[in-house]
Write a protein that holds these residues in place. Structure first.
Motif, PDB file in Angstrom:
ATOM      1  N   VAL A  43      16.170 -18.191  -2.875  1.00 43.07           N
ATOM      2  CA  VAL A  43      16.384 -17.649  -1.539  1.00 43.07           C
ATOM      3  C   VAL A  43      16.118 -16.140  -1.589  1.00 43.07           C
ATOM      4  O   VAL A  43      16.756 -15.424  -2.357  1.00 43.07           O
ATOM      5  CB  VAL A  43      17.822 -17.912  -1.039  1.00 43.07           C
ATOM      6  N   GLN A  44      15.164 -15.689  -0.811  1.00 47.64           N
ATOM      7  CA  GLN A  44      14.746 -14.281  -0.812  1.00 47.64           C
ATOM      8  C   GLN A  44      14.470 -13.782  -2.227  1.00 47.64           C
ATOM      9  O   GLN A  44      14.854 -12.677  -2.605  1.00 47.64           O
ATOM     10  CB  GLN A  44      15.807 -13.410  -0.132  1.00 47.64           C
ATOM     11  N   TYR A  69      25.148 -23.447  -3.108  1.00 46.57           N
ATOM     12  CA  TYR A  69      24.359 -22.714  -4.104  1.00 46.57           C
ATOM     13  C   TYR A  69      24.862 -21.272  -4.165  1.00 46.57           C
ATOM     14  O   TYR A  69      25.010 -20.605  -3.133  1.00 46.57           O
ATOM     15  CB  TYR A  69      22.877 -22.715  -3.732  1.00 46.57           C
ATOM     16  N   VAL A  86      23.256 -13.354  -2.332  1.00 50.24           N
ATOM     17  CA  VAL A  86      22.741 -14.413  -1.477  1.00 50.24           C
ATOM     18  C   VAL A  86      23.488 -15.708  -1.785  1.00 50.24           C
ATOM     19  O   VAL A  86      23.784 -16.007  -2.942  1.00 50.24           O
ATOM     20  CB  VAL A  86      21.224 -14.596  -1.703  1.00 50.24           C
ATOM     21  N   LYS A  87      23.776 -16.488  -0.740  1.00 49.24           N
ATOM     22  CA  LYS A  87      24.459 -17.765  -0.920  1.00 49.24           C
ATOM     23  C   LYS A  87      23.867 -18.789   0.047  1.00 49.24           C
ATOM     24  O   LYS A  87      23.284 -18.427   1.066  1.00 49.24           O
ATOM     25  CB  LYS A  87      25.967 -17.605  -0.679  1.00 49.24           C
ATOM     26  N   ARG A  88      24.051 -20.060  -0.282  1.00 50.73           N
ATOM     27  CA  ARG A  88      23.498 -21.121   0.562  1.00 50.73           C
ATOM     28  C   ARG A  88      24.439 -22.317   0.641  1.00 50.73           C
ATOM     29  O   ARG A  88      25.027 -22.718  -0.367  1.00 50.73           O
ATOM     30  CB  ARG A  88      22.128 -21.571   0.021  1.00 50.73           C
ATOM     31  N   HIS A  90      23.925 -26.238   1.959  1.00 48.76           N
ATOM     32  CA  HIS A  90      22.808 -27.138   2.248  1.00 48.76           C
ATOM     33  C   HIS A  90      23.391 -28.528   2.486  1.00 48.76           C
ATOM     34  O   HIS A  90      24.065 -29.071   1.621  1.00 48.76           O
ATOM     35  CB  HIS A  90      21.859 -27.147   1.038  1.00 48.76           C
ATOM     36  N   VAL A 146      20.382 -26.116   6.625  1.00 41.92           N
ATOM     37  CA  VAL A 146      20.541 -25.107   5.577  1.00 41.92           C
ATOM     38  C   VAL A 146      21.147 -23.860   6.209  1.00 41.92           C
ATOM     39  O   VAL A 146      20.691 -23.403   7.266  1.00 41.92           O
ATOM     40  CB  VAL A 146      19.188 -24.774   4.915  1.00 41.92           C
ATOM     41  N   ASP A 148      22.079 -19.973   5.203  1.00 44.01           N
ATOM     42  CA  ASP A 148      21.877 -18.925   4.196  1.00 44.01           C
ATOM     43  C   ASP A 148      22.598 -17.643   4.604  1.00 44.01           C
ATOM     44  O   ASP A 148      22.599 -17.274   5.785  1.00 44.01           O
ATOM     45  CB  ASP A 148      20.387 -18.617   4.030  1.00 44.01           C
ATOM     46  N   TYR A 149      23.159 -16.974   3.593  1.00 42.92           N
ATOM     47  CA  TYR A 149      23.758 -15.661   3.817  1.00 42.92           C
ATOM     48  C   TYR A 149      22.931 -14.612   3.096  1.00 42.92           C
ATOM     49  O   TYR A 149      22.636 -14.750   1.900  1.00 42.92           O
ATOM     50  CB  TYR A 149      25.199 -15.607   3.310  1.00 42.92           C
ATOM     51  N   PHE A 150      22.560 -13.545   3.843  1.00 46.68           N
ATOM     52  CA  PHE A 150      21.759 -12.470   3.297  1.00 46.68           C
ATOM     53  C   PHE A 150      22.588 -11.176   3.273  1.00 46.68           C
ATOM     54  O   PHE A 150      22.834 -10.579   4.328  1.00 46.68           O
ATOM     55  CB  PHE A 150      20.496 -12.269   4.145  1.00 46.68           C
ATOM     56  N   THR A 156      24.159 -14.444   8.606  1.00 45.25           N
ATOM     57  CA  THR A 156      24.161 -15.867   8.261  1.00 45.25           C
ATOM     58  C   THR A 156      23.179 -16.561   9.189  1.00 45.25           C
ATOM     59  O   THR A 156      23.295 -16.449  10.414  1.00 45.25           O
ATOM     60  CB  THR A 156      25.560 -16.470   8.429  1.00 45.25           C
TER      61      THR A 156
END
Length: 202
Positions: A43-44, A69, A86-88, A90, A146, A148-150, A156
């Motif tokens: 991710v990124q 993740y 970064v976190k995910r 899913h 999905v 995702d946190y950036f 989010t």
């Protein structure tokens, strides 16, 4: 003859190596209720580790299979939610539900699993969660979601079957609250244990 024997030996080694690679590939994913999660996700540009995967009864019956993740693995809720970077999240739907019911169930889980003060401090972000699937009537069996946190932007973002849905939700404290939908203290123990490194079953 020696050359032929050496060639045969090399072929044998190559076959063994190929078998190891195939075997490693076979182990590089977790399957839950027929849905597969890779052991890593990028991710990124950051490689995240599969922390765990399991079945969730978010709507009082089996509704999703979910994986988390993280940059590194954790076995406790506090460790997972406080992990930086970064976190995910899913998940796949294993039955059809209304989009409103899914959003409301997630909001209810947040209320149940976070202190009142924490929920109140994130009231704007949590209200946005209720509109993420606002343009859809239903979420179908097999749909892939999905989240995702950036950290760079503290956003989010949600995708449904690879397409962005809803507006990105601002705030670095929202994503840890969202994680508690599946690993909070009042979540079914089998789900929480699976996502924190236990068995990937319900």
């Amino acid at each position: 003859m020696r050359f032929i024997a050496s060639l045969a030996s090399l072929r044998g080694v190559a076959a063994a190596v190929a078998l190891v690679v195939v075997s490693a590939g076979a182990r590089a994913e977790v399957e839950v209720e027929g849905f597969k999660f890779a052991d890593t996700a990028t991710v990124q540009g950051q490689v995240l580790q599969l922390n765990g995967a399991g079945v969730s009864s978010i709507l009082s019956t089996k509704s999703t299979v979910v994986a988390i993740y993280l940059p590194k693995k954790h076995t406790t809720m506090d460790g997972a939610t406080s992990e930086k970077g970064v976190k995910r999240i899913h998940f796949f739907m294993i039955r059809e539900v209304s989009a409103r019911d899914l959003s409301n169930a997630m909001l209810d889980r947040i209320r149940q699993n976070v202190p009142t003060a924490e929920f109140s401090a994130n009231i704007v972000a949590t209200s946005q969660l209720g509109t993420v699937f606002g343009n859809r009537k239903r979420v179908n069996k097999g749909d892939e979601i999905v989240v995702d946190y950036f950290p760079a932007t503290k956003l989010t973002e949600f995708t449904l079957n690879g397409q962005r849905v809803g507006d990105a939700i601002q705030g670095e404290t929202f994503f840890p609250m969202l994680m508690k939908v599946w690993i909070g203290p009042k979540v079914r123990g089998s789900t929480r244990d699976a996502l924190l490194g236990g068995k990937a079953t319900d």
